[in-house]
Design a protein around this motif. Structure first.
Motif, PDB file in Angstrom:
ATOM      1  N   LEU A  72      -1.758 -17.436 -10.192  1.00  0.00           N
ATOM      2  CA  LEU A  72      -2.320 -16.092  -9.693  1.00  0.00           C
ATOM      3  C   LEU A  72      -3.108 -16.422  -8.366  1.00  0.00           C
ATOM      4  N   LEU A  73      -2.952 -15.639  -7.384  1.00  0.00           N
ATOM      5  CA  LEU A  73      -3.720 -15.368  -6.111  1.00  0.00           C
ATOM      6  C   LEU A  73      -5.169 -15.335  -6.636  1.00  0.00           C
ATOM      7  N   VAL A  74      -5.091 -14.332  -7.429  1.00  0.00           N
ATOM      8  CA  VAL A  74      -6.825 -13.718  -7.704  1.00  0.00           C
ATOM      9  C   VAL A  74      -7.406 -14.891  -8.380  1.00  0.00           C
ATOM     10  N   ASP A  75      -6.878 -15.682  -9.085  1.00  0.00           N
ATOM     11  CA  ASP A  75      -7.753 -16.969  -9.638  1.00  0.00           C
ATOM     12  C   ASP A  75      -7.946 -17.921  -8.531  1.00  0.00           C
ATOM     13  N   TYR A  76      -6.857 -18.222  -7.516  1.00  0.00           N
ATOM     14  CA  TYR A  76      -7.217 -19.112  -6.319  1.00  0.00           C
ATOM     15  C   TYR A  76      -8.326 -18.485  -5.696  1.00  0.00           C
ATOM     16  N   TYR A  97       6.677  -3.153  -1.733  1.00  0.00           N
ATOM     17  CA  TYR A  97       6.247  -4.554  -2.244  1.00  0.00           C
ATOM     18  C   TYR A  97       5.160  -5.017  -1.803  1.00  0.00           C
ATOM     19  N   GLU A  98       4.616  -4.760  -0.746  1.00  0.00           N
ATOM     20  CA  GLU A  98       3.136  -5.073  -0.506  1.00  0.00           C
ATOM     21  C   GLU A  98       2.181  -4.380  -1.043  1.00  0.00           C
ATOM     22  N   LEU A  99       2.375  -2.832  -1.359  1.00  0.00           N
ATOM     23  CA  LEU A  99       1.669  -1.992  -2.062  1.00  0.00           C
ATOM     24  C   LEU A  99       1.399  -2.623  -3.415  1.00  0.00           C
ATOM     25  N   GLN A 100       2.554  -2.931  -4.108  1.00  0.00           N
ATOM     26  CA  GLN A 100       2.292  -3.193  -5.215  1.00  0.00           C
ATOM     27  C   GLN A 100       1.693  -4.596  -5.619  1.00  0.00           C
ATOM     28  N   ILE A 101       1.910  -5.489  -4.665  1.00  0.00           N
ATOM     29  CA  ILE A 101       1.041  -7.063  -4.721  1.00  0.00           C
ATOM     30  C   ILE A 101      -0.469  -6.558  -4.383  1.00  0.00           C
ATOM     31  N   ALA A 102      -0.685  -5.718  -3.512  1.00  0.00           N
ATOM     32  CA  ALA A 102      -2.289  -5.374  -3.074  1.00  0.00           C
ATOM     33  C   ALA A 102      -2.820  -4.936  -4.544  1.00  0.00           C
ATOM     34  N   GLN A 103      -2.243  -3.534  -5.017  1.00  0.00           N
ATOM     35  CA  GLN A 103      -2.873  -2.942  -6.169  1.00  0.00           C
ATOM     36  C   GLN A 103      -3.016  -4.028  -7.172  1.00  0.00           C
ATOM     37  N   THR A 104      -1.933  -4.755  -7.604  1.00  0.00           N
ATOM     38  CA  THR A 104      -1.971  -5.823  -8.704  1.00  0.00           C
ATOM     39  C   THR A 104      -3.195  -6.551  -8.633  1.00  0.00           C
ATOM     40  N   ASN A 105      -3.440  -7.092  -7.508  1.00  0.00           N
ATOM     41  CA  ASN A 105      -4.459  -7.869  -7.065  1.00  0.00           C
ATOM     42  C   ASN A 105      -5.790  -7.310  -7.309  1.00  0.00           C
ATOM     43  N   LEU A 108      -6.261  -7.151 -11.061  1.00  0.00           N
ATOM     44  CA  LEU A 108      -6.430  -8.191 -11.882  1.00  0.00           C
ATOM     45  C   LEU A 108      -7.673  -8.723 -11.531  1.00  0.00           C
ATOM     46  N   SER A 109      -8.313  -8.687 -10.054  1.00  0.00           N
ATOM     47  CA  SER A 109      -9.686  -8.972  -9.808  1.00  0.00           C
ATOM     48  C   SER A 109     -10.721  -8.211 -10.046  1.00  0.00           C
ATOM     49  N   LYS A 110     -10.509  -6.974 -10.677  1.00  0.00           N
ATOM     50  CA  LYS A 110     -11.676  -5.964 -10.914  1.00  0.00           C
ATOM     51  C   LYS A 110     -12.072  -5.771  -9.694  1.00  0.00           C
ATOM     52  N   GLY A 111     -11.367  -5.355  -8.654  1.00  0.00           N
ATOM     53  CA  GLY A 111     -11.987  -5.205  -7.378  1.00  0.00           C
ATOM     54  C   GLY A 111     -12.523  -6.083  -6.423  1.00  0.00           C
ATOM     55  N   MET A 112     -12.443  -7.421  -6.754  1.00  0.00           N
ATOM     56  CA  MET A 112     -13.023  -8.585  -6.029  1.00  0.00           C
ATOM     57  C   MET A 112     -12.081  -8.981  -5.139  1.00  0.00           C
ATOM     58  N   LEU A 113     -10.638  -8.675  -5.120  1.00  0.00           N
ATOM     59  CA  LEU A 113      -9.925  -9.178  -3.942  1.00  0.00           C
ATOM     60  C   LEU A 113      -8.959  -7.891  -3.320  1.00  0.00           C
ATOM     61  N   ASP A 114      -9.495  -7.790  -2.192  1.00  0.00           N
ATOM     62  CA  ASP A 114      -8.818  -6.541  -1.518  1.00  0.00           C
ATOM     63  C   ASP A 114      -7.897  -7.096  -0.697  1.00  0.00           C
ATOM     64  N   THR A 115      -6.779  -6.150   0.140  1.00  0.00           N
ATOM     65  CA  THR A 115      -6.101  -6.941   1.062  1.00  0.00           C
ATOM     66  C   THR A 115      -5.953  -5.972   2.358  1.00  0.00           C
ATOM     67  N   VAL A 116      -5.967  -6.977   3.114  1.00  0.00           N
ATOM     68  CA  VAL A 116      -6.018  -6.384   4.735  1.00  0.00           C
ATOM     69  C   VAL A 116      -4.470  -6.444   5.304  1.00  0.00           C
ATOM     70  N   PHE A 117      -4.097  -5.478   5.817  1.00  0.00           N
ATOM     71  CA  PHE A 117      -2.720  -5.608   6.298  1.00  0.00           C
ATOM     72  C   PHE A 117      -2.513  -5.580   7.851  1.00  0.00           C
ATOM     73  N   LEU A 118      -2.024  -6.365   8.366  1.00  0.00           N
ATOM     74  CA  LEU A 118      -1.943  -6.281   9.926  1.00  0.00           C
ATOM     75  C   LEU A 118      -0.264  -6.073  10.275  1.00  0.00           C
ATOM     76  N   THR A 119      -0.178  -4.950  11.132  1.00  0.00           N
ATOM     77  CA  THR A 119       1.073  -4.775  11.346  1.00  0.00           C
ATOM     78  C   THR A 119       1.841  -5.754  12.387  1.00  0.00           C
ATOM     79  N   THR A 120       2.961  -6.138  12.113  1.00  0.00           N
ATOM     80  CA  THR A 120       3.625  -7.444  12.750  1.00  0.00           C
ATOM     81  C   THR A 120       3.867  -6.926  14.221  1.00  0.00           C
ATOM     82  N   SER A 121       3.529  -7.617  15.176  1.00  0.00           N
ATOM     83  CA  SER A 121       3.914  -7.283  16.628  1.00  0.00           C
ATOM     84  C   SER A 121       5.339  -6.926  16.516  1.00  0.00           C
ATOM     85  N   LEU A 122       5.559  -5.981  17.369  1.00  0.00           N
ATOM     86  CA  LEU A 122       7.032  -5.348  17.554  1.00  0.00           C
ATOM     87  C   LEU A 122       8.076  -6.325  17.771  1.00  0.00           C
ATOM     88  N   GLU A 123       7.858  -7.579  18.700  1.00  0.00           N
ATOM     89  CA  GLU A 123       8.916  -8.294  18.923  1.00  0.00           C
ATOM     90  C   GLU A 123       9.239  -9.309  17.576  1.00  0.00           C
TER      91      GLU A 123
END
Ligand code: PNS
Length: 161
Positions: A72-76, A97-105, A108-123
């Motif tokens: 699990l990412l949260v354990d790591y 898909y990303e929302l699901q991973i972020a919310q699960t993390n 699982l981490s009891k709020g200790m692991l949050d996710t920051v999204f960067l929108t990919t450059s258009l190219e």
């Protein structure tokens, strides 16, 4: 310290991934790019090869380190004492898909692991590792999608398959 992890399969790293790495490395004190060792997935490159590709690509980014993890990412993240995960968002199709991973993390981490999204450059918005592999497997030109040294490694793989 303001540290972050960028987890992923990176099979192989694309210019889209590299764009996220460069931008995230400017936002955080340190960025750990970490390859998931997922035995269930049939990867083209071994974890060691993927780590080596990322190390070569990021060698001029002093605050970026490359590692791998399993489980699990949260354990790591807890072991590393890191509380932010970075992920790239290409299009609305990535969002579910990303929302699901972020919310699960977060759960699982009891709020200790949050996710920051960067929108990919258009190219790079159309790029994916699986698309790169499919193009290369049929002899298509992947030079706009990955660094040159990665393109060579991908073509070599398909020569031997
Ligand atoms: O590059 P990918 O394949 O889209 O990356 C997905 C990744 C590695 C971020 C995600 O699958 C992950 O973190 N897996 C580790 C297992 C885990 O923590 N699962 C719970 C969250 S879904």
């Amino acid at each position: 310290m303001n540290d972050a992890i960028y987890p992923g399969s990176f099979d192989p790293m694309t210019l889209g991934h590299f764009d996220v790495i460069k931008r995230a490395s400017k936002m955080f004190d340190s960025l750990t790019v970490s390859v998931l060792d997922n035995k269930a997935k049939n990867a083209l490159f071994s974890v060691e090869e993927r780590v080596n590709i990322l190390r070569e690509a990021t060698k001029d980014l002093p605050n970026v380190t490359v590692d791998s993890f399993s489980g699990l990412l949260v354990d790591y993240a807890r072991e590393k004492n890191i509380h932010i995960s970075v992920r790239g968002l290409r299009a609305i199709t990535d969002f579910e898909y990303e929302l699901q991973i972020a919310q699960t993390n977060r759960l699982l981490s009891k709020g200790m692991l949050d996710t920051v999204f960067l929108t990919t450059s258009l190219e790079y918005a159309y790029l994916s590792s699986s698309g790169v592999k499919e193009m290369a497997s049929f002899g298509g030109d992947i030079s706009p999608c990955v660094p040159d040294f990665v393109a060579k490694l991908v073509y070599e793989k398909y020569k031997n398959i």
